[in-house]
Motif scaffolding. Structure first.
Motif, PDB file in Angstrom:
ATOM      1  N   GLU A 345       0.870  -1.187   0.000  1.00 49.63           N
ATOM      2  CA  GLU A 345       0.000   0.000   0.000  1.00 49.63           C
ATOM      3  C   GLU A 345       0.902   1.231   0.000  1.00 49.63           C
ATOM      4  O   GLU A 345       1.851   1.321   0.788  1.00 49.63           O
ATOM      5  CB  GLU A 345      -0.913   0.031   1.231  1.00 49.63           C
ATOM      6  CG  GLU A 345      -1.741   1.327   1.262  1.00 49.63           C
ATOM      7  CD  GLU A 345      -2.783   1.402   2.374  1.00 49.63           C
ATOM      8  OE1 GLU A 345      -2.793   0.526   3.257  1.00 49.63           O
ATOM      9  OE2 GLU A 345      -3.577   2.360   2.333  1.00 49.63           O
ATOM     10  N   ASN A 403      -4.344   5.150  -2.154  1.00 49.68           N
ATOM     11  CA  ASN A 403      -5.555   5.675  -1.500  1.00 49.68           C
ATOM     12  C   ASN A 403      -6.107   6.838  -2.325  1.00 49.68           C
ATOM     13  O   ASN A 403      -5.363   7.743  -2.717  1.00 49.68           O
ATOM     14  CB  ASN A 403      -5.210   6.168  -0.093  1.00 49.68           C
ATOM     15  CG  ASN A 403      -4.824   5.022   0.805  1.00 49.68           C
ATOM     16  OD1 ASN A 403      -5.675   4.299   1.316  1.00 49.68           O
ATOM     17  ND2 ASN A 403      -3.518   4.828   0.987  1.00 49.68           N
ATOM     18  N   GLU A 436      -7.694   2.254  -3.387  1.00 51.15           N
ATOM     19  CA  GLU A 436      -8.363   2.057  -2.099  1.00 51.15           C
ATOM     20  C   GLU A 436      -9.329   3.213  -1.885  1.00 51.15           C
ATOM     21  O   GLU A 436      -8.946   4.384  -1.888  1.00 51.15           O
ATOM     22  CB  GLU A 436      -7.334   2.005  -0.957  1.00 51.15           C
ATOM     23  CG  GLU A 436      -6.514   0.745  -0.998  1.00 51.15           C
ATOM     24  CD  GLU A 436      -5.802   0.442   0.323  1.00 51.15           C
ATOM     25  OE1 GLU A 436      -6.017   1.164   1.318  1.00 51.15           O
ATOM     26  OE2 GLU A 436      -5.023  -0.533   0.341  1.00 51.15           O
ATOM     27  N   ASP A 466     -11.647   0.480   1.712  1.00 57.06           N
ATOM     28  CA  ASP A 466     -10.744   0.741   2.838  1.00 57.06           C
ATOM     29  C   ASP A 466     -11.561   0.950   4.113  1.00 57.06           C
ATOM     30  O   ASP A 466     -12.713   1.385   4.055  1.00 57.06           O
ATOM     31  CB  ASP A 466      -9.947   2.014   2.527  1.00 57.06           C
ATOM     32  CG  ASP A 466      -8.614   2.048   3.244  1.00 57.06           C
ATOM     33  OD1 ASP A 466      -8.369   1.172   4.078  1.00 57.06           O
ATOM     34  OD2 ASP A 466      -7.813   2.949   2.933  1.00 57.06           O
ATOM     35  N   LYS A 487     -10.980  -4.312   3.027  1.00 57.66           N
ATOM     36  CA  LYS A 487      -9.965  -4.152   4.079  1.00 57.66           C
ATOM     37  C   LYS A 487     -10.670  -3.902   5.403  1.00 57.66           C
ATOM     38  O   LYS A 487     -11.389  -2.910   5.554  1.00 57.66           O
ATOM     39  CB  LYS A 487      -9.029  -2.978   3.746  1.00 57.66           C
ATOM     40  CG  LYS A 487      -8.194  -3.218   2.501  1.00 57.66           C
ATOM     41  CD  LYS A 487      -7.183  -2.099   2.279  1.00 57.66           C
ATOM     42  CE  LYS A 487      -5.972  -2.285   3.164  1.00 57.66           C
ATOM     43  NZ  LYS A 487      -4.924  -1.272   2.877  1.00 57.66           N
ATOM     44  N   GLU A 523      -6.201  -4.962   8.324  1.00 59.57           N
ATOM     45  CA  GLU A 523      -5.195  -3.898   8.527  1.00 59.57           C
ATOM     46  C   GLU A 523      -4.798  -3.887   9.996  1.00 59.57           C
ATOM     47  O   GLU A 523      -5.556  -4.340  10.846  1.00 59.57           O
ATOM     48  CB  GLU A 523      -5.796  -2.520   8.268  1.00 59.57           C
ATOM     49  CG  GLU A 523      -6.343  -2.254   6.920  1.00 59.57           C
ATOM     50  CD  GLU A 523      -6.931  -0.833   6.859  1.00 59.57           C
ATOM     51  OE1 GLU A 523      -6.670  -0.195   5.847  1.00 59.57           O
ATOM     52  OE2 GLU A 523      -7.605  -0.391   7.793  1.00 59.57           O
TER      53      GLU A 523
HETATM   54 MG    MG Z   1      -5.604   2.628   2.703  1.00 55.06          MG
END
Ligand code: MG
Ligand code: C2E
Ligand code: MG
Length: 576
Positions: A345, A403, A436, A466, A487, A523
């Motif tokens: 990421e 992201n 994400e 996310d 996630k 995560e």
């Molecule tokens: Mg993220």
């Protein structure tokens, strides 16, 4: 000499105060009888004109050269109108002690007796020539607006300067009010410029009747006026001002209805220079317009300072973007079932020259809801594509998750810009990039999100949801969203071993993701204990400090090399 002042007022302290106001006022005060003949004058008058009471007693104002400035038909008409009113105000020219003429503002207050008959007049002559000596020789046009006879911006600027000094010396408040007539352009277009002009001067006359003493009304633009107020700065006054403006004005037998927007700043609360005060009043006036017009808005210095700081921070961030101060760090994502690294990421950092390495929480709020979000987003995508190209050359095959901010994703041109960026890195397969998206962003405008996401997927780019679990998405929406990865938010993972509620959420998310046949990644996996618990629940992909902290790209090859030696983590695979 017996004066109206002493004969009419009740004895005692009020009388003394009235007398002292008369004797010590800065403005010239003239008392005239019912017929307009001078009965008394104060010391300020004598000082201003060089005349004493004996010289003017029994005379009309014109007799010693206090003359109305403009003798046009409209002014004469207005003067006649004024004579019907008890309070009026007009601009005059008066002869001073040096024999020269100077501009002044004359307020006439008609005082009636108990029977309602006119008893006497109180005339206040304010000296508008209190401008620097060199300016006195300049022409009238330089300081006064030709249409309304009001002070113009030039004179206003100087008067504000003086008022500030006066307010400062006497510890008195001062308010500056910017007034703009609403939709005046339309009135002008519909009724013609001629009516527009008459309207403006009648309007100006009407407003000036609300002023008091040395207050000033200036015309600073087409339909823009400024009031410099020494006595009235409360809401009540501005309500009254708006109410007065709303009353119809009759021009050529036609009733015209106007409204205006007012913006006010108050000194010393707003402790700025004159030109800044004016700008602040204008700013507040624009806020009044935005709030729907026909209203007033007070300038707020604290709020303004915050906005200013925000503005400077944004400028600074823009510089950072343009001067390569931003960095992407990468955090590995692994499959615990086989120990393989499945991707990374990309996480933004700001290598600030003075403040060191800043995390996104320290600077992303600065650009929230600004176009800079898109600029940053595009920079991140481009940077990731560049990194993919470099790794590819070095034989490292690692997909990158970036992201994407909600506003950026929901923007109209998102997929087009993404296509352009992908096209400029032709060696990178679009499937190597995953976006994400916050669960809350996708839910904010589900239709727009679905449309943009479908377009990006058509380009071959995948999506991850996310921070799942924080956005209250409905199951229907989850089913609709074309995502390749869910996630699980780190806040649930962190406490899942100690908090039963968090454990229940993690379990439910894993259950749901399995039912919808979507891969999921946890995560915030900080320990092996977390990892084991997650695997037992059926979640095999993980990212977290326990595996690796986000790192600069230069550290990635060494980490990749060391990862196979992390036997504790690799033993998880054998637990299966
Ligand atoms: Mg993220
Ligand atoms: P995120 O996308 O949920 O990123 C994960 C965050 O969790 C990262 O924080 C990461 O450093 C942190 N993290 C990872 N593993 C652990 C762990 O085991 N324990 C703990 N306590 N934290 C862990 P970071 O880098 O500070 O990023 C915070 C958020 O900033 C990100 O949350 C993301 O929403 C946003 N962000 C980061 N980079 C970008 C970017 O390039 N663009 C946009 N729009 N947002 C970004
Ligand atoms: Mg996250």
């Amino acid at each position: 000499m017996s004066t109206i002042l002493t004969s009419k007022t009740t004895p005692g302290a009020p009388l003394l105060r009235a007398e002292s106001a008369f004797n010590f006022a800065n403005e010239a005060i003239i008392i005239t009888d019912a017929n307009g003949c001078v009965a008394d004058v104060n010391p300020a008058f004598c000082e201003l004109t060089g005349l004493c009471l004996e010289e003017v007693y029994g005379q009309s104002l014109e007799a010693f050269s206090i003359l109305s400035l403009d003798d046009s038909r409209t002014t004469r008409f207005m003067r006649e109108q004024q004579q019907l009113r008890d309070r009026s105000k007009c601009q005059v020219s008066y002869r001073s002690h040096d024999g020269q003429f100077y501009p002044g503002m004359m307020s006439i207050n008609r005082v009636r007796n108990a029977q309602g008959q006119v008893d006497h007049h109180v005339v206040v002559l304010a000296d508008l020539s209190a401008i620097p000596a060199h300016a006195r020789h300049l022409k009238r046009e330089v300081f006064f607006d030709a249409l309304t006879g009001l002070p113009n911006l030039q004179l206003l600027t100087q008067l504000i300067q003086e008022s500030i000094q006066h307010a400062e010396a006497k510890q008195l408040p001062l308010a500056i009010c910017s007034l703009d007539i609403d939709h005046f352009q339309t009135v002008n277009e519909q009724l013609g410029a001629h009516v527009g002009d008459s309207l403006l001067s009648t309007f100006a006359q009407r407003i000036s009747h609300l002023l008091f003493g040395d207050d000033v009304l200036a015309r600073v633009g087409g339909d823009e006026f400024v009031l410099l107020l020494h006595h009235s700065d409360d809401e009540h006054f501005f309500e009254k001002l708006l109410a007065t403006i709303r009353k119809p004005l009759v021009i050529d037998g036609q009733s015209i209805y106007l409204t205006a927007s007012l913006g006010i700043t108050r000194y010393p609360n707003d402790h700025s220079q004159g030109d800044v005060l004016l700008r602040h009043a204008h700013q507040a006036m624009y806020r009044a317009k935005q709030r729907g017009r026909d209203t007033y808005h007070f300038f707020d210095p604290t709020q303004d300072r915050l906005l200013q700081v925000r503005h400077e921070q944004r400028q600074r961030f823009m510089d950072a973007l343009n001067h390569n101060e931003l960095r992407l760090f990468y955090q590995p994502q692994v499959d615990m079932a086989n120990g393989r690294v499945v991707g990374v990421e990309a996480l933004i950092r700001w290598q600030h020259p003075d403040e060191g390495l800043l995390s996104p929480a320290q600077f992303l709020p600065i650009i929230d809801a600004t176009p800079l979000e898109v600029d940053l987003g595009e920079w991140v995508i481009e940077q990731a594509l560049q990194q993919l190209t470099e790794w590819q050359k070095a034989g490292i095959v690692l997909p990158i998750n970036v992201n994407i901010s909600p506003a950026h994703l929901l923007g109209k041109e998102f997929s087009e810009r993404l296509a352009e960026l992908l096209a400029s890195y032709p060696t990178v397969a679009p499937a190597m990039l995953k976006l994400e998206v916050l669960e809350s962003a996708a839910m904010h405008d589900i239709q727009a999100a679905l449309k943009n996401m479908a377009r990006c997927q058509a380009l071959g780019v995948g999506f991850a949801i996310d921070d799942f679990g924080t956005g209250f998405s409905s199951l229907t929406h989850l089913r609709q969203l074309p995502v390749n990865l869910i996630k699980i938010d780190q806040s649930f993972v962190r406490d899942m071993l100690s908090d039963q509620d968090d454990m229940a959420i993690v379990e439910s998310v894993i259950y749901m993701a399995n039912r919808f046949k979507r891969p999921m990644l946890a995560e915030g996996v900080e320990t092996l204990a977390h990892a084991k618990a997650l695997m037992a629940l059926g979640c095999e992909l993980a990212q977290g400090y326990g595996i690796a902290r986000p790192m600069p790209p230069c550290d990635m090859p060494a980490w990749l090399e060391g990862w196979p030696q992390r036997s504790d983590w690799h033993s998880l695979a054998t637990l299966q």
